[in-house]
Scaffold this motif. Sequence first.
Motif, PDB file in Angstrom:
ATOM      1  N   ASN A   1      13.494  11.500 -11.797  1.00 20.82           N
ATOM      2  CA  ASN A   1      14.705  11.101 -11.063  1.00 20.82           C
ATOM      3  C   ASN A   1      14.404  10.228  -9.845  1.00 20.82           C
ATOM      4  N   VAL A   2      13.211   9.627  -9.784  1.00 23.39           N
ATOM      5  CA  VAL A   2      12.824   8.796  -8.642  1.00 23.39           C
ATOM      6  C   VAL A   2      12.406   7.404  -9.106  1.00 23.39           C
ATOM      7  N   ARG A   3      12.826   6.397  -8.334  1.00 20.96           N
ATOM      8  CA  ARG A   3      12.352   5.029  -8.520  1.00 20.96           C
ATOM      9  C   ARG A   3      11.978   4.481  -7.143  1.00 20.96           C
ATOM     10  N   ILE A   4      10.946   3.644  -7.118  1.00 17.23           N
ATOM     11  CA  ILE A   4      10.495   3.011  -5.875  1.00 17.23           C
ATOM     12  C   ILE A   4      10.678   1.502  -6.012  1.00 17.23           C
ATOM     13  N   LEU A   5      11.306   0.900  -5.019  1.00 18.99           N
ATOM     14  CA  LEU A   5      11.587  -0.523  -5.045  1.00 18.99           C
ATOM     15  C   LEU A   5      10.877  -1.201  -3.882  1.00 18.99           C
ATOM     16  N   LYS A   6      10.042  -2.193  -4.182  1.00 19.53           N
ATOM     17  CA  LYS A   6       9.298  -2.916  -3.138  1.00 19.53           C
ATOM     18  C   LYS A   6      10.129  -4.108  -2.668  1.00 19.53           C
ATOM     19  N   VAL A   7      10.788  -3.917  -1.543  1.00 20.21           N
ATOM     20  CA  VAL A   7      11.621  -4.977  -0.972  1.00 20.21           C
ATOM     21  C   VAL A   7      11.984  -4.551   0.452  1.00 20.21           C
ATOM     22  N   GLU A   8      12.415  -5.475   1.250  1.00 23.31           N
ATOM     23  CA  GLU A   8      12.823  -5.165   2.614  1.00 23.31           C
ATOM     24  C   GLU A   8      14.146  -4.401   2.580  1.00 23.31           C
ATOM     25  N   SER A   9      14.259  -3.366   3.403  1.00 23.97           N
ATOM     26  CA  SER A   9      15.396  -2.448   3.325  1.00 23.97           C
ATOM     27  C   SER A   9      16.750  -3.125   3.550  1.00 23.97           C
ATOM     28  N   SER A  10      16.859  -3.939   4.578  1.00 28.62           N
ATOM     29  CA  SER A  10      18.165  -4.537   4.870  1.00 28.62           C
ATOM     30  C   SER A  10      18.609  -5.476   3.741  1.00 28.62           C
ATOM     31  N   TYR A  11      17.648  -6.141   3.095  1.00 24.56           N
ATOM     32  CA  TYR A  11      17.982  -7.000   1.959  1.00 24.56           C
ATOM     33  C   TYR A  11      18.499  -6.156   0.795  1.00 24.56           C
ATOM     34  N   ALA A  12      17.805  -5.053   0.522  1.00 21.83           N
ATOM     35  CA  ALA A  12      18.213  -4.188  -0.588  1.00 21.83           C
ATOM     36  C   ALA A  12      19.619  -3.644  -0.376  1.00 21.83           C
ATOM     37  N   VAL A  13      19.900  -3.196   0.842  1.00 22.90           N
ATOM     38  CA  VAL A  13      21.222  -2.629   1.131  1.00 22.90           C
ATOM     39  C   VAL A  13      22.313  -3.685   0.979  1.00 22.90           C
TER      40      VAL A  13
ATOM     41  N   GLY B   1       0.809  -1.216   0.000  1.00 18.95           N
ATOM     42  CA  GLY B   1       0.000   0.000   0.000  1.00 18.95           C
ATOM     43  C   GLY B   1       0.838   1.260   0.000  1.00 18.95           C
ATOM     44  N   ARG B   2       1.910   1.254   0.777  1.00 19.53           N
ATOM     45  CA  ARG B   2       2.795   2.419   0.816  1.00 19.53           C
ATOM     46  C   ARG B   2       3.551   2.581  -0.496  1.00 19.53           C
ATOM     47  N   VAL B   3       3.941   1.476  -1.093  1.00 22.01           N
ATOM     48  CA  VAL B   3       4.617   1.545  -2.392  1.00 22.01           C
ATOM     49  C   VAL B   3       3.704   2.206  -3.426  1.00 22.01           C
ATOM     50  N   ALA B   4       2.422   1.821  -3.427  1.00 16.58           N
ATOM     51  CA  ALA B   4       1.467   2.398  -4.373  1.00 16.58           C
ATOM     52  C   ALA B   4       1.332   3.910  -4.154  1.00 16.58           C
ATOM     53  N   LYS B   5       1.265   4.338  -2.895  1.00 15.93           N
ATOM     54  CA  LYS B   5       1.166   5.774  -2.593  1.00 15.93           C
ATOM     55  C   LYS B   5       2.430   6.512  -3.019  1.00 15.93           C
ATOM     56  N   ALA B   6       3.580   5.915  -2.723  1.00 18.74           N
ATOM     57  CA  ALA B   6       4.847   6.552  -3.091  1.00 18.74           C
ATOM     58  C   ALA B   6       4.965   6.687  -4.605  1.00 18.74           C
ATOM     59  N   CYS B   7       4.518   5.680  -5.339  1.00 17.55           N
ATOM     60  CA  CYS B   7       4.563   5.737  -6.799  1.00 17.55           C
ATOM     61  C   CYS B   7       3.675   6.857  -7.325  1.00 17.55           C
ATOM     62  N   ARG B   8       2.517   7.020  -6.712  1.00 23.92           N
ATOM     63  CA  ARG B   8       1.613   8.105  -7.150  1.00 23.92           C
ATOM     64  C   ARG B   8       2.229   9.466  -6.879  1.00 23.92           C
ATOM     65  N   LYS B   9       2.845   9.632  -5.717  1.00 22.74           N
ATOM     66  CA  LYS B   9       3.406  10.934  -5.355  1.00 22.74           C
ATOM     67  C   LYS B   9       4.627  11.298  -6.186  1.00 22.74           C
ATOM     68  N   THR B  10       5.326  10.301  -6.689  1.00 26.25           N
ATOM     69  CA  THR B  10       6.566  10.570  -7.427  1.00 26.25           C
ATOM     70  C   THR B  10       6.416  10.339  -8.931  1.00 26.25           C
ATOM     71  N   ALA B  11       5.205  10.084  -9.383  1.00 25.20           N
ATOM     72  CA  ALA B  11       4.978   9.703 -10.788  1.00 25.20           C
ATOM     73  C   ALA B  11       5.498  10.734 -11.783  1.00 25.20           C
ATOM     74  N   ALA B  12       5.448  12.011 -11.422  1.00 23.02           N
ATOM     75  CA  ALA B  12       5.864  13.064 -12.352  1.00 23.02           C
ATOM     76  C   ALA B  12       7.361  13.364 -12.280  1.00 23.02           C
ATOM     77  N   LEU B  13       8.074  12.676 -11.414  1.00 28.00           N
ATOM     78  CA  LEU B  13       9.500  12.952 -11.217  1.00 28.00           C
ATOM     79  C   LEU B  13      10.337  11.893 -11.931  1.00 28.00           C
TER      80      LEU B  13
END
Length: 198
Positions: free
Chosen positions: A71-83, A57-69
């Motif tokens: 220079n932004v990408r949203i990645l749906k994954v657990e933070s420690s795994y991504a790092v 749900g938060r990923v969907a909201k973040a994608c909507r808020k940043t859709a016009a930008l």
Amino acid sequence: MTELVPETYFAPLDLFSVFGRIAPLHVDLGCGDGAFLSELARCHPDQSFLGIEKLVGRVAKACRKTAALENVRILKVESSYAVRYLLPENSVSIFYLLFPDPWPKRRHRRRRIVTTEFLDSIHRALEPGGFFHIATDQLDYFKQMQTIVPSTARKLECMKHSSFREHVDLPITKFERRFREQGTPIYRLALRKISPFK
């Protein structure tokens, strides 16, 4: 569409392919609804921003808020795994970890994201001289972080928050705004990767 769906979750991202350019990379760990990320990215169009969030749900909201930008990408994954697994070595200019889940109950504290292993992963992904900015309203969690940080003393150095602010002007998150209104203290850490040549 700003959501990033990697071809594989078992190899580091090709950041040039992801953003179509080479630019300083900011990573917002647990970016929530993307409000902080979108405001920061809008102020710095010449830089790239990656929001990492595990909740759909938060990923969907973040994608909507940043859709016009662009220079932004949203990645749906657990933070420690991504790092640890998805961010290339020496690739990140600044990490943000703002008001992470404090897991306040004693039996749940092992779930807290800031550990020695996590900081080692942060160090590996940061470019030399890169920053890791942390904020929390939980004094107990902050004290725990302060006991962990010395174990990385040869890799990450603590900086005064004012010194960090000289490098980047941060928007206020909705959590920070709420805590300020409530008069709740906010505790911050700013860590910098020590250059191997230092």
